[in-house]
Design an enzyme around this catalytic site. Structure first.
Site, PDB file in Angstrom:
ATOM      1  N   LYS A  72      11.693  -5.370 -10.177  1.00 42.24           N
ATOM      2  CA  LYS A  72      12.315  -5.074  -8.884  1.00 42.24           C
ATOM      3  C   LYS A  72      13.821  -4.847  -8.996  1.00 42.24           C
ATOM      4  CE  LYS A  72      12.356  -9.873  -7.328  1.00 42.24           C
ATOM      5  NZ  LYS A  72      13.706 -10.318  -7.687  1.00 42.24           N
TER       6      LYS A  72
ATOM      7  N   ARG B 273      14.668 -16.180  -1.136  1.00 44.12           N
ATOM      8  CA  ARG B 273      13.668 -16.632  -2.096  1.00 44.12           C
ATOM      9  C   ARG B 273      12.619 -17.536  -1.459  1.00 44.12           C
ATOM     10  NH1 ARG B 273      14.863 -15.877  -7.551  1.00 44.12           N
ATOM     11  NH2 ARG B 273      17.075 -15.593  -7.953  1.00 44.12           N
TER      12      ARG B 273
ATOM     13  N   ARG C 149       8.298  -7.934 -25.509  1.00 45.97           N
ATOM     14  CA  ARG C 149       9.738  -7.726 -25.683  1.00 45.97           C
ATOM     15  C   ARG C 149      10.209  -8.307 -27.009  1.00 45.97           C
ATOM     16  NH1 ARG C 149      12.784  -9.366 -20.113  1.00 45.97           N
ATOM     17  NH2 ARG C 149      11.816  -7.838 -18.747  1.00 45.97           N
TER      18      ARG C 149
ATOM     19  N   ARG D 139      12.112 -13.869 -27.631  1.00 42.96           N
ATOM     20  CA  ARG D 139      12.940 -14.927 -27.067  1.00 42.96           C
ATOM     21  C   ARG D 139      12.099 -15.961 -26.310  1.00 42.96           C
ATOM     22  NH1 ARG D 139      17.523 -11.029 -24.662  1.00 42.96           N
ATOM     23  NH2 ARG D 139      15.665 -10.310 -23.603  1.00 42.96           N
TER      24      ARG D 139
ATOM     25  N   ARG E  78       7.560 -19.626 -14.731  1.00 37.44           N
ATOM     26  CA  ARG E  78       8.360 -18.934 -13.706  1.00 37.44           C
ATOM     27  C   ARG E  78       7.460 -18.321 -12.643  1.00 37.44           C
ATOM     28  NH1 ARG E  78      11.890 -16.823 -17.818  1.00 37.44           N
ATOM     29  NH2 ARG E  78      10.751 -14.878 -17.783  1.00 37.44           N
TER      30      ARG E  78
END
Ligand code: ZN
Length: 214
Positions: free
Chosen positions: A13, A88, A127, A160, A171
């Protein structure tokens, strides 16, 4: 055009928000940027926020909302803005609506970049970051010429901690608990627009501009 962006962490986003800001010439406002600017300029609100941050505490909803409202009152926001990362939670959304209402304004669109969890976990776990220069890659979408080696400096690539499936999953749980209720909240207000965030970045952006109008 007053827009807020919704979507899980890793749904893309932020990237879309930047593209929208560029195309429609409206400021892209993230809470992180507002905090930094207010602290740097030593404003009253910035000083207040800093006392919480210095103690490692979360800045209270009310203060975050004050900072955001202060920002959207500025001259460059008079044709609209795009909020990224705020609200949020439901209490933050309610405070924002109330504050905007007092200014005789309201949000026009809540754009939800919808991506299933498994998809986000897969995307993030692909990633890779260079331990030498910090360049980032993706094993599927942005691969290096030689596997596991940085194109720029030749150093080793790593996954990472932030991108590891267990971290991403954590998360996502927080997101589902706190932020996902906003989807129903804005649906109830009649301004929610869903876009399929699993598609290519350009296709997602096209879907958004179809909603906002060229
Ligand atoms: Zn490198």
């Amino acid at each position: 055009m007053k827009i807020i962006m919704l979507g899980a962490p890793g749904a893309g986003k932020g990237t879309q928000a930047k593209k929208i800001a560029e195309k429609y010439q409206i400021p892209h406002i993230s809470t992180g940027d507002i905090f930094r600017a207010n602290i740097k300029n030593g404003t009253e609100l910035g000083k207040k926020a800093k006392t919480y941050m210095d103690q490692g505490l979360l800045v209270p909803d009310e203060l975050v909302c004050d900072l955001v409202v202060d920002r959207v009152k500025q001259e460059d926001c008079k044709n609209g803005y795009i909020l990224d990362g705020f609200p949020r939670t439901i209490p933050q959304a309610e405070s924002l609506d109330e504050a905007l209402g007092q200014m005789g304004e309201s949000l026009d669109y809540a754009i939800n970049v919808d991506v299933p969890d498994e998809h986000i976990v897969n995307r993030m776990s692909g990633r890779r970051a260079c331990v030498g220069c910090g360049a980032t890659y993706h094993i599927v979408y942005a691969p290096t010429k030689k596997e596991g080696v940085c194109d720029v400096c030749g150093a080793e690539l790593i996954l990472r901690d932030d991108d590891k499936p267990e971290t991403v999953q954590k998360r996502l749980s927080v997101y589902h608990e706190q932020t996902q209720p906003l989807i129903d909240y804005y649906k109830g207000k009649g301004i929610l627009k869903d876009v399929d965030g699993t598609k290519d970045m350009d296709v997602v952006f096209q879907a958004i501009t179809d909603i906002l109008g060229a």
